[in-house]
Design a protein around this motif. Structure first.
Motif, PDB file in Angstrom:
ATOM      1  N   ASP A 129       0.827  -1.204   0.000  1.00  0.00           N
ATOM      2  CA  ASP A 129       0.000   0.000   0.000  1.00  0.00           C
ATOM      3  C   ASP A 129       0.861   1.254   0.000  1.00  0.00           C
ATOM      4  OD1 ASP A 129       0.946  -0.529   2.567  1.00  0.00           O
ATOM      5  OD2 ASP A 129      -0.901   0.086   3.570  1.00  0.00           O
ATOM      6  N   LEU A 130       1.938   1.243   0.770  1.00  0.00           N
ATOM      7  CA  LEU A 130       2.840   2.393   0.830  1.00  0.00           C
ATOM      8  C   LEU A 130       3.461   2.662  -0.537  1.00  0.00           C
ATOM      9  CD1 LEU A 130       5.499   3.052   3.581  1.00  0.00           C
ATOM     10  CD2 LEU A 130       6.071   3.307   1.178  1.00  0.00           C
ATOM     11  N   PHE A 131       3.991   1.630  -1.155  1.00  0.00           N
ATOM     12  CA  PHE A 131       4.682   1.811  -2.436  1.00  0.00           C
ATOM     13  C   PHE A 131       3.700   2.154  -3.559  1.00  0.00           C
ATOM     14  CE2 PHE A 131       7.719  -0.896  -0.075  1.00  0.00           C
ATOM     15  CZ  PHE A 131       8.832  -0.061  -0.145  1.00  0.00           C
ATOM     16  N   GLU A 132       2.499   1.623  -3.518  1.00  0.00           N
ATOM     17  CA  GLU A 132       1.510   1.963  -4.540  1.00  0.00           C
ATOM     18  C   GLU A 132       1.151   3.440  -4.494  1.00  0.00           C
ATOM     19  OE1 GLU A 132      -1.394  -1.639  -5.597  1.00  0.00           O
ATOM     20  OE2 GLU A 132      -1.261  -1.303  -3.435  1.00  0.00           O
ATOM     21  N   LEU A 133       1.119   4.009  -3.294  1.00  0.00           N
ATOM     22  CA  LEU A 133       0.765   5.416  -3.149  1.00  0.00           C
ATOM     23  C   LEU A 133       1.946   6.344  -3.418  1.00  0.00           C
ATOM     24  CD1 LEU A 133      -1.480   5.140   0.043  1.00  0.00           C
ATOM     25  CD2 LEU A 133      -2.232   5.756  -2.252  1.00  0.00           C
ATOM     26  N   MET A 134       3.158   5.878  -3.178  1.00  0.00           N
ATOM     27  CA  MET A 134       4.333   6.734  -3.329  1.00  0.00           C
ATOM     28  C   MET A 134       4.875   6.734  -4.752  1.00  0.00           C
ATOM     29  SD  MET A 134       7.961   6.626  -1.222  1.00  0.00           S
ATOM     30  CE  MET A 134       8.770   5.354  -2.229  1.00  0.00           C
ATOM     31  N   LEU A 135       4.816   5.600  -5.436  1.00  0.00           N
ATOM     32  CA  LEU A 135       5.418   5.469  -6.751  1.00  0.00           C
ATOM     33  C   LEU A 135       4.426   5.823  -7.862  1.00  0.00           C
ATOM     34  CD1 LEU A 135       7.264   2.078  -6.098  1.00  0.00           C
ATOM     35  CD2 LEU A 135       8.128   4.396  -5.751  1.00  0.00           C
ATOM     36  N   ASP A 136       4.890   5.738  -9.097  1.00  0.00           N
ATOM     37  CA  ASP A 136       4.010   5.970 -10.242  1.00  0.00           C
ATOM     38  C   ASP A 136       3.187   4.715 -10.508  1.00  0.00           C
ATOM     39  OD1 ASP A 136       5.451   4.703 -13.097  1.00  0.00           O
ATOM     40  OD2 ASP A 136       6.488   4.605 -11.163  1.00  0.00           O
ATOM     41  N   SER A 137       2.362   4.736 -11.541  1.00  0.00           N
ATOM     42  CA  SER A 137       1.464   3.604 -11.798  1.00  0.00           C
ATOM     43  C   SER A 137       2.216   2.341 -12.207  1.00  0.00           C
ATOM     44  CB  SER A 137       0.444   3.976 -12.881  1.00  0.00           C
ATOM     45  OG  SER A 137       1.085   4.220 -14.127  1.00  0.00           O
ATOM     46  N   SER A 138       3.435   2.483 -12.759  1.00  0.00           N
ATOM     47  CA  SER A 138       4.221   1.296 -13.107  1.00  0.00           C
ATOM     48  C   SER A 138       4.928   0.711 -11.896  1.00  0.00           C
ATOM     49  CB  SER A 138       5.257   1.635 -14.188  1.00  0.00           C
ATOM     50  OG  SER A 138       6.290   2.454 -13.665  1.00  0.00           O
ATOM     51  N   MET A 139       4.906   1.443 -10.796  1.00  0.00           N
ATOM     52  CA  MET A 139       5.552   1.051  -9.539  1.00  0.00           C
ATOM     53  C   MET A 139       7.044   0.798  -9.727  1.00  0.00           C
ATOM     54  SD  MET A 139       2.771  -1.166  -7.383  1.00  0.00           S
ATOM     55  CE  MET A 139       3.770  -1.034  -5.888  1.00  0.00           C
ATOM     56  N   MET A 140       7.686   1.683 -10.460  1.00  0.00           N
ATOM     57  CA  MET A 140       9.141   1.598 -10.623  1.00  0.00           C
ATOM     58  C   MET A 140       9.807   2.288  -9.439  1.00  0.00           C
ATOM     59  SD  MET A 140       9.642  -0.238 -13.220  1.00  0.00           S
ATOM     60  CE  MET A 140      11.432  -0.095 -13.190  1.00  0.00           C
ATOM     61  N   TYR A 141      10.577   1.511  -8.677  1.00  0.00           N
ATOM     62  CA  TYR A 141      11.237   2.004  -7.472  1.00  0.00           C
ATOM     63  C   TYR A 141      12.722   2.219  -7.781  1.00  0.00           C
ATOM     64  CZ  TYR A 141      12.015   2.248  -2.358  1.00  0.00           C
ATOM     65  OH  TYR A 141      12.333   2.645  -1.062  1.00  0.00           O
ATOM     66  N   SER A 142      12.965   3.020  -8.803  1.00  0.00           N
ATOM     67  CA  SER A 142      14.322   3.323  -9.248  1.00  0.00           C
ATOM     68  C   SER A 142      14.277   4.656  -9.981  1.00  0.00           C
ATOM     69  CB  SER A 142      14.863   2.215 -10.158  1.00  0.00           C
ATOM     70  OG  SER A 142      13.988   1.966 -11.241  1.00  0.00           O
ATOM     71  N   CYS A 143      15.452   5.186 -10.285  1.00  0.00           N
ATOM     72  CA  CYS A 143      15.550   6.527 -10.850  1.00  0.00           C
ATOM     73  C   CYS A 143      14.785   6.650 -12.165  1.00  0.00           C
ATOM     74  CB  CYS A 143      17.018   6.872 -11.069  1.00  0.00           C
ATOM     75  SG  CYS A 143      17.304   8.531 -11.706  1.00  0.00           S
ATOM     76  N   ALA A 144      13.984   7.700 -12.274  1.00  0.00           N
ATOM     77  CA  ALA A 144      13.264   7.993 -13.509  1.00  0.00           C
ATOM     78  C   ALA A 144      14.158   8.781 -14.462  1.00  0.00           C
ATOM     79  CB  ALA A 144      11.994   8.777 -13.200  1.00  0.00           C
ATOM     80  N   TYR A 145      13.689   8.946 -15.684  1.00  0.00           N
ATOM     81  CA  TYR A 145      14.464   9.623 -16.733  1.00  0.00           C
ATOM     82  C   TYR A 145      13.710  10.881 -17.156  1.00  0.00           C
ATOM     83  CZ  TYR A 145      17.534   9.951 -20.835  1.00  0.00           C
ATOM     84  OH  TYR A 145      18.450  10.356 -21.769  1.00  0.00           O
ATOM     85  N   TRP A 146      14.249  12.068 -16.807  1.00  0.00           N
ATOM     86  CA  TRP A 146      13.489  13.308 -16.841  1.00  0.00           C
ATOM     87  C   TRP A 146      13.732  14.262 -18.017  1.00  0.00           C
ATOM     88  CZ3 TRP A 146       9.623  14.587 -13.433  1.00  0.00           C
ATOM     89  CH2 TRP A 146       9.505  13.793 -12.281  1.00  0.00           C
ATOM     90  N   PRO A 147      14.666  14.041 -18.932  1.00  0.00           N
ATOM     91  CA  PRO A 147      14.972  15.084 -19.932  1.00  0.00           C
ATOM     92  C   PRO A 147      13.766  15.652 -20.671  1.00  0.00           C
ATOM     93  CG  PRO A 147      16.632  13.379 -20.029  1.00  0.00           C
ATOM     94  CD  PRO A 147      15.582  12.886 -19.080  1.00  0.00           C
ATOM     95  N   LYS A 148      12.785  14.815 -21.010  1.00  0.00           N
ATOM     96  CA  LYS A 148      11.628  15.294 -21.766  1.00  0.00           C
ATOM     97  C   LYS A 148      10.313  15.058 -21.011  1.00  0.00           C
ATOM     98  CE  LYS A 148      13.858  14.543 -26.253  1.00  0.00           C
ATOM     99  NZ  LYS A 148      13.776  13.863 -27.582  1.00  0.00           N
ATOM    100  N   ALA A 149      10.404  14.802 -19.712  1.00  0.00           N
ATOM    101  CA  ALA A 149       9.214  14.479 -18.922  1.00  0.00           C
ATOM    102  C   ALA A 149       8.753  15.693 -18.118  1.00  0.00           C
ATOM    103  CB  ALA A 149       9.506  13.314 -17.981  1.00  0.00           C
ATOM    104  N   GLU A 150       7.449  15.757 -17.917  1.00  0.00           N
ATOM    105  CA  GLU A 150       6.867  16.836 -17.127  1.00  0.00           C
ATOM    106  C   GLU A 150       6.453  16.375 -15.744  1.00  0.00           C
ATOM    107  OE1 GLU A 150       3.680  18.545 -19.337  1.00  0.00           O
ATOM    108  OE2 GLU A 150       4.949  19.232 -20.997  1.00  0.00           O
ATOM    109  N   ASN A 151       6.355  15.065 -15.536  1.00  0.00           N
ATOM    110  CA  ASN A 151       5.951  14.546 -14.238  1.00  0.00           C
ATOM    111  C   ASN A 151       6.544  13.149 -14.052  1.00  0.00           C
ATOM    112  OD1 ASN A 151       4.090  12.630 -15.579  1.00  0.00           O
ATOM    113  ND2 ASN A 151       2.813  14.445 -15.951  1.00  0.00           N
ATOM    114  N   LEU A 152       6.362  12.599 -12.852  1.00  0.00           N
ATOM    115  CA  LEU A 152       6.945  11.306 -12.522  1.00  0.00           C
ATOM    116  C   LEU A 152       6.425  10.198 -13.431  1.00  0.00           C
ATOM    117  CD1 LEU A 152       8.709   9.594 -10.576  1.00  0.00           C
ATOM    118  CD2 LEU A 152       6.674   9.357  -9.125  1.00  0.00           C
ATOM    119  N   GLU A 153       5.139  10.223 -13.727  1.00  0.00           N
ATOM    120  CA  GLU A 153       4.540   9.192 -14.568  1.00  0.00           C
ATOM    121  C   GLU A 153       5.234   9.134 -15.930  1.00  0.00           C
ATOM    122  OE1 GLU A 153       1.731   6.061 -15.040  1.00  0.00           O
ATOM    123  OE2 GLU A 153       2.149   7.284 -13.282  1.00  0.00           O
ATOM    124  N   GLN A 154       5.420  10.282 -16.546  1.00  0.00           N
ATOM    125  CA  GLN A 154       6.087  10.340 -17.841  1.00  0.00           C
ATOM    126  C   GLN A 154       7.557   9.935 -17.720  1.00  0.00           C
ATOM    127  OE1 GLN A 154       5.629  14.260 -19.461  1.00  0.00           O
ATOM    128  NE2 GLN A 154       3.434  14.025 -19.890  1.00  0.00           N
TER     129      GLN A 154
END
Length: 387
Positions: A129-154
């Motif tokens: 429950d904690l991780f589902e609420l904290m992470l994005d919908s893919s539940m990736m618990y690792s560094c995201a890639y932000w160069p062209k993203a506007e939010n965590l999901e992207q």
């Protein structure tokens, strides 16, 4: 807004030798005890000093969990501490603890097969429950890639796409995901690239939810240690798992991957890295968050790879982890009202300390995030790096 800091004591009197020593130590990083800047420590209980002098980072973290001190911008506090390498100036009885911890990590294999499942039981099984609420919908618990993203999901979707493109996935191939988490990458690869996936984890809770999330897809999720794996795979990926392998096991880890990977295959390793080889693990992090962890340096990785793999690509986007962690914290803070009855205030302070201290670690540049693409020497064809 939550009220976990409501009713905190007023700042403690700091007219003591202990306070003067700590103020002198912190002044190099622009930090003052009970100062006016948002990154200054506000000391509520003098017990903080005894804990800090006794065990350094363990004492600092536990005294924060106990409410002995606060800081308005904890991430910025740790950015300053890490940027100025204040750990090198440790004083008092903690020096003995440092030496003993270095010896413990030097002479014992803290990531042996018998200890492999400890981090799953202590950390990843905390509660889905904690991780589902904290992470994005893919539940990736690792560094995201932000160069062209506007939010965590992207940003996480872009990271998944980046990994799959780097691996040159083709329909019908067999992909091994070592440390598959809650199945986010396995599901994405199966859905978007029509590959068969075997994912392995050391967390029972991750396995249970990953199987649910990947139902109906050609995805198999197993609860096992990487050293037990058999078979042959066209491609292999490992995201956010290498940090749990330990330097004493790097040779065996890469030997296992080499044994499992087909001659023309590709292996992508996604791992946090340290800009220098660490002599000891953060004792607080080891006790409360990631038992038996170790952040590799570039030197340690290349030494272990020699004679086993060619490095086709080495991509560093460590600064993206700062933004990822701050996005996780924002999600956690918003979700806390629905979690607080189950987890309690002490957990809140522990988790806040973990997430925001990690953000400061990456902001300082000491923390790196690496993606390596590796192949066997006899692989046919030219590999072209992807960004």
């Amino acid at each position: 807004m939550n009220n976990v800091n409501a009713g905190r004591p007023t700042p403690a009197n700091l007219d003591t030798n202990s306070a003067k020593i700590i103020n002198k130590l912190f002044e190099h990083a622009g930090i003052r005890l009970n100062g006016e800047q948002p990154w200054d420590m506000q000391i509520h209980d003098p017990a903080f000093f005894q804990k800090m002098f006794a065990t350094w980072e363990l004492g600092i973290g536990e005294s924060y969990m106990d409410g002995d001190w606060d800081c308005e911008q904890l991430d910025e506090f740790f950015y300053r501490v890490t940027s100025h390498d204040l750990e090198q100036t440790v004083v008092g009885p903690a020096k003995i603890g440092f030496f003993l911890e270095i010896l413990r990590q030097k002479f014992f294999n803290l990531q042996s097969r018998k200890r492999a499942f400890q981090v799953g039981e202590q950390h990843y099984d905390i509660g889905n429950d904690l991780f589902e609420l904290m992470l994005d919908s893919s539940m990736m618990y690792s560094c995201a890639y932000w160069p062209k993203a506007e939010n965590l999901e992207q940003a996480q979707l872009h990271k998944l796409d980046l990994i799959c493109r780097k691996l040159e996935l083709k329909p019908g191939e067999r992909l091994l995901d070592i440390g598959c988490g809650w199945g986010g990458l396995a599901r994405h690869a199966a859905q978007q690239h029509q590959v068969d996936v075997v994912g392995v984890t050391i967390s029972k809770e991750q396995q249970k939810l990953a199987r649910q999330r990947c139902a109906g897809l050609p995805v198999q999720i197993e609860l096992t240690d990487y050293r037990q794996l058999t078979g042959q795979f066209d491609k292999i990926v490992s995201v956010g798992m290498f940090e749990h392998v330990g330097a004493k096991n790097y040779d065996e880890y890469f030997d296992v991957v080499a044994r499992l990977l087909k001659p023309d295959g590709l292996f992508l390793l996604h791992s946090i890295g340290n800009y220098e080889t660490e002599k000891k693990r953060d004792v607080w992090l080891d006790k409360y968050i990631f038992p038996n962890g170790h952040l590799p340096s570039a030197k340690e990785i290349t030494y272990a790879l020699e004679g086993k793999f060619l490095i086709q690509d080495w991509h560093n986007f460590g600064q993206d982890y700062d933004r990822t962690l701050m996005a996780w914290w924002d999600n956690f803070e918003k979700a806390w009202p629905t979690l607080q009855d189950k987890y309690g205030e002490r957990f809140y302070r522990m988790w806040k300390y973990f997430i925001l201290s990690s953000a400061g670690f990456f902001r300082s540049g000491q923390g790196q995030l690496w993606q390596l693409v590796l192949s066997k020497r006899g692989r046919k064809g030219l590999y072209r790096s992807v960004r």
